[in-house]
Design a protein around this motif. Sequence first.
Motif, PDB file in Angstrom:
ATOM      1  N   TYR A 152       0.824  -1.198   0.000  1.00 51.01           N
ATOM      2  CA  TYR A 152       0.000   0.000   0.000  1.00 51.01           C
ATOM      3  C   TYR A 152       0.866   1.258   0.000  1.00 51.01           C
ATOM      4  O   TYR A 152       0.553   2.255  -0.661  1.00 51.01           O
ATOM      5  N   VAL A 153       1.939   1.201   0.767  1.00 49.91           N
ATOM      6  CA  VAL A 153       2.855   2.342   0.826  1.00 49.91           C
ATOM      7  C   VAL A 153       3.475   2.583  -0.546  1.00 49.91           C
ATOM      8  O   VAL A 153       3.509   3.716  -1.050  1.00 49.91           O
ATOM      9  N   LEU A 154       3.971   1.509  -1.167  1.00 48.47           N
ATOM     10  CA  LEU A 154       4.634   1.635  -2.471  1.00 48.47           C
ATOM     11  C   LEU A 154       3.661   2.125  -3.543  1.00 48.47           C
ATOM     12  O   LEU A 154       4.007   3.007  -4.348  1.00 48.47           O
ATOM     13  N   ALA A 155       2.453   1.570  -3.551  1.00 44.68           N
ATOM     14  CA  ALA A 155       1.471   1.977  -4.566  1.00 44.68           C
ATOM     15  C   ALA A 155       1.099   3.451  -4.410  1.00 44.68           C
ATOM     16  O   ALA A 155       0.990   4.182  -5.398  1.00 44.68           O
ATOM     17  N   ALA A 156       0.917   3.902  -3.174  1.00 43.47           N
ATOM     18  CA  ALA A 156       0.585   5.309  -2.937  1.00 43.47           C
ATOM     19  C   ALA A 156       1.758   6.207  -3.303  1.00 43.47           C
ATOM     20  O   ALA A 156       1.579   7.281  -3.893  1.00 43.47           O
ATOM     21  N   LYS A 190       8.544  12.646   0.131  1.00 45.96           N
ATOM     22  CA  LYS A 190       9.684  12.295   0.987  1.00 45.96           C
ATOM     23  C   LYS A 190       9.249  11.368   2.120  1.00 45.96           C
ATOM     24  O   LYS A 190       9.939  10.386   2.433  1.00 45.96           O
ATOM     25  N   VAL A 191       8.114  11.659   2.726  1.00 43.33           N
ATOM     26  CA  VAL A 191       7.617  10.824   3.834  1.00 43.33           C
ATOM     27  C   VAL A 191       7.274   9.426   3.334  1.00 43.33           C
ATOM     28  O   VAL A 191       7.596   8.422   3.991  1.00 43.33           O
ATOM     29  N   MET A 192       6.611   9.329   2.183  1.00 43.26           N
ATOM     30  CA  MET A 192       6.228   8.027   1.662  1.00 43.26           C
ATOM     31  C   MET A 192       7.466   7.198   1.294  1.00 43.26           C
ATOM     32  O   MET A 192       7.496   5.974   1.516  1.00 43.26           O
ATOM     33  N   LYS A 193       8.488   7.840   0.763  1.00 41.38           N
ATOM     34  CA  LYS A 193       9.727   7.124   0.441  1.00 41.38           C
ATOM     35  C   LYS A 193      10.414   6.628   1.707  1.00 41.38           C
ATOM     36  O   LYS A 193      10.964   5.517   1.740  1.00 41.38           O
ATOM     37  N   ALA A 194      10.380   7.441   2.754  1.00 40.54           N
ATOM     38  CA  ALA A 194      10.974   7.022   4.027  1.00 40.54           C
ATOM     39  C   ALA A 194      10.228   5.817   4.594  1.00 40.54           C
ATOM     40  O   ALA A 194      10.838   4.892   5.158  1.00 40.54           O
ATOM     41  N   MET A 195       8.898   5.811   4.438  1.00 42.65           N
ATOM     42  CA  MET A 195       8.105   4.688   4.934  1.00 42.65           C
ATOM     43  C   MET A 195       8.403   3.421   4.139  1.00 42.65           C
ATOM     44  O   MET A 195       8.527   2.326   4.694  1.00 42.65           O
ATOM     45  N   ASN A 196       8.526   3.563   2.834  1.00 43.60           N
ATOM     46  CA  ASN A 196       8.850   2.414   1.994  1.00 43.60           C
ATOM     47  C   ASN A 196      10.225   1.853   2.361  1.00 43.60           C
ATOM     48  O   ASN A 196      10.421   0.628   2.436  1.00 43.60           O
ATOM     49  N   LYS A 197      11.171   2.743   2.620  1.00 44.13           N
ATOM     50  CA  LYS A 197      12.522   2.329   3.016  1.00 44.13           C
ATOM     51  C   LYS A 197      12.482   1.582   4.351  1.00 44.13           C
ATOM     52  O   LYS A 197      13.218   0.611   4.557  1.00 44.13           O
ATOM     53  N   TYR A 198      11.615   2.039   5.248  1.00 43.95           N
ATOM     54  CA  TYR A 198      11.473   1.367   6.551  1.00 43.95           C
ATOM     55  C   TYR A 198      11.046  -0.085   6.347  1.00 43.95           C
ATOM     56  O   TYR A 198      11.592  -1.009   6.971  1.00 43.95           O
ATOM     57  N   ILE A 240      -9.897  10.689  -6.493  1.00 42.85           N
ATOM     58  CA  ILE A 240      -8.751  10.288  -5.678  1.00 42.85           C
ATOM     59  C   ILE A 240      -8.282   8.918  -6.151  1.00 42.85           C
ATOM     60  O   ILE A 240      -9.080   7.976  -6.214  1.00 42.85           O
ATOM     61  N   PRO A 241      -7.011   8.739  -6.513  1.00 41.03           N
ATOM     62  CA  PRO A 241      -6.521   7.429  -6.958  1.00 41.03           C
ATOM     63  C   PRO A 241      -6.777   6.363  -5.906  1.00 41.03           C
ATOM     64  O   PRO A 241      -6.663   6.608  -4.698  1.00 41.03           O
ATOM     65  N   ALA A 242      -7.123   5.158  -6.355  1.00 43.00           N
ATOM     66  CA  ALA A 242      -7.458   4.073  -5.431  1.00 43.00           C
ATOM     67  C   ALA A 242      -6.300   3.765  -4.490  1.00 43.00           C
ATOM     68  O   ALA A 242      -6.508   3.474  -3.309  1.00 43.00           O
ATOM     69  N   ALA A 243      -5.075   3.824  -5.003  1.00 45.68           N
ATOM     70  CA  ALA A 243      -3.910   3.520  -4.163  1.00 45.68           C
ATOM     71  C   ALA A 243      -3.764   4.524  -3.028  1.00 45.68           C
ATOM     72  O   ALA A 243      -3.401   4.166  -1.900  1.00 45.68           O
ATOM     73  N   ILE A 244      -4.056   5.781  -3.315  1.00 41.55           N
ATOM     74  CA  ILE A 244      -3.991   6.828  -2.285  1.00 41.55           C
ATOM     75  C   ILE A 244      -5.087   6.597  -1.258  1.00 41.55           C
ATOM     76  O   ILE A 244      -4.872   6.695  -0.046  1.00 41.55           O
TER      77      ILE A 244
END
Length: 788
Positions: free
Chosen positions: A397-401, A415-423, A471-475
Amino acid sequence: MESVSVRTLAEFAYPGGSIQTQSRVRKLEREGMIAHRQVQTSRPESYQAEVPIELVHDAGDIQLLIRGRIDGFYPGGGGGIDTIEEIKSTAAPLGEIRPREVHLAQAKLYAAIHVKIADAGYARIHLTYVQAESGEERVFEYLCDRNELAGFYTDIVDRYLEHLRALIRRQRDRDASVAATPFPFERKRAGQDEFMAAVTAAIGNGEKLFVRAPTGIGKTAAALFPALKSMAAGDSGTIFYLSARTTAQENAEECLSRICSAGALIRSVTITAKAKICFLGLEICEPDSCPFADGYYGRLPQALAKVKHDGGGAYTRKAVEAVARELTLCPYELSLDIALLCDVIICDYNYVFDPAVYLRRFFLENDTGRIVLLIDEAHNLIDRAMDMFSVAIRKKYVLAAMREIDAAVHPSLSKVMKAMNKYFIGLKKTMREEELSFWVAEELDDELSENVERSLELFPDYFSRLRGDPIPAAISDFYRAALRFSIVAELKGDGHKVYAESARDVSVTIRCLDPSGLLRKRTDACRSTVFFSATLTPFEYFTALLDGGEDAGTLNLESPFPLENLRVFIDPRFSTRYRDREMSLRPLVEYVEIFSKRGNCIFFFPSYEYLEMTLMLSRKEKPGIEILAQQRGMDDLGRRDFLASFVADHPEGVLAFAVLGGVFGEGIDLVGERLVAAVIVGVGMPPLSDEKNLMKEYFDERFGKGFLFAYTYPGMNRVLQAAGRVIRGETDKGTVLFVGQRFGTNGYRRLLTAEYQHAVTVTAQEQVAASLSKEKPARGRADEQASP
């Protein structure tokens, strides 16, 4: 004495505004708190913050307690005039800010009350707007004399009092009509008097009650009718009728319709899920993209005036939609606003208990001490509550968003979403190195929590920039998960565990194992709660997980139907355990042949896999027998077609396969000859899993009954619900067959309720065949009282 807040008075006099997303509301609340603290700490020493104020307005027929909390107060400021400060945060540039009428009204009401109490001639008002990003302030100053403030105050309070008088007149008419209304059915069923007396006592004493009421007692009427009588007697206020299934809610609507036809002036509303009732199919409300949300509160008074005009009436989904379309209002929000004017609110459990969607206007902003909760099908609430207080964040879900977000337009959010994906990438690597696919953590990781919170702060800006685009479904998927994660993280307590999984997609879950504390927090605040179901047994399990206290009453009622109308068999000769299922298939196919062409029958299996294995062999060895099978992921149309096949006059009968605990295993009412037999395959236990074993460990520590609480009791509840589909009316006759070795043991047989204790243990399938051949079940119609 009636009471009202200053803010409510201001909003009553100056309605307006649009519906906002939950994250925007949470952001505004957070910014408001920050703005208040920032301004208050910057003021001089003489400044007083958060000053409580109240005044009793005696109108003769009504005493109205008006109370609130002044954001800031300067005693004897410039020229010896006291200053009232009202603080508001804003995201708009300060140069564009103009005082909103509702904000100024709130400040002037505070000033009017202060002048009256202090017997002062003047008051100064500072309406202070704080820019959320920069922290800069803009102050609008007003000097008001006593007479001006008194006139302003009188105008608003007099209008509100007229509103209250209309409500009180309507309430008196309602109470008189309900008190005079007779029981709305020709006769009471066996057990109904006892049920109703227990409900009356529980409400009168402000207690909780657990009722095991078998099919046929007429639970809906037995709960609603005495609750309404208690309301009319002044023992309680608003009634919430809660159920997980639409059919039970429809039964409540029908019962209320009968009570109203008998003379009661009852006003009710049915709340339909936002996803189902939204005219645009949206789940996230944004005024920029939805005309039904934009300017909603400005048009709302016209709709509520229509409701107030009705002395009684049922605002079902259809009725709510009609008003909403006429006035361009969000139908979901309209149903919530109508609820404030209703006596009975019919809805799903989540509108009372779910921390993400509960009705704040009832359970946060108002006194709940007179609310009565009637919880139908209460056996469902344990699993539902566990899910309400649980949440998972998944890497996919994080990656798709993240991929939907344009970093050039939304650099901070990206930036926040990339940090979450990295986590999550790091978490998966760690678990792989440790050779773990399931890892229980001591606490929630701060890094993940902080990133989730930061994303929620940034999403409102993302939504506003869509400017009407969908709103995109992934978001949408990630946003809903993140919002719930934030809420559940705040509630996490001893009944929760945090774990990570990496078998397929890496995820972090906050799982509620024991919802009793969070449920009890809500029910303790209400006047009374009545839990009732046909399968609320054993009580030790349900009282422990739905309440956890030791002061709740219990009532176990007998079936009103003659036991001889139900033939019950137990075939314990072969195992239905997972490892033995292949060996059980041939005996099951023989039972398929025995029950075919003997009226409508459903075989209930503990899993789709078991169902499909039996189906495959049945079609191979008995090709002449038609079998209707429940499909995975059936939509509403498929479910309706499945149930429509069960007609009373079918020449040979319908033979169907379904799963225990599924949509056909409970909550369906196939009356008359629409269902004459049920074959229950196995004890319905959930499959073994890491999560269920975690639950077992928890319940072992708390009750010493881990396996019973995690596996046995939930499974047998599914069994009893499926068996209860057969006898639905007083003249019905039918057959239930329990298949599996465990049904032959004392431990499992004791868990069968009284209706099945006369079961005959068979040693050959011919015994069942011979019994069925003696008499085709003669079945009448179920009478008019709803008994889901």
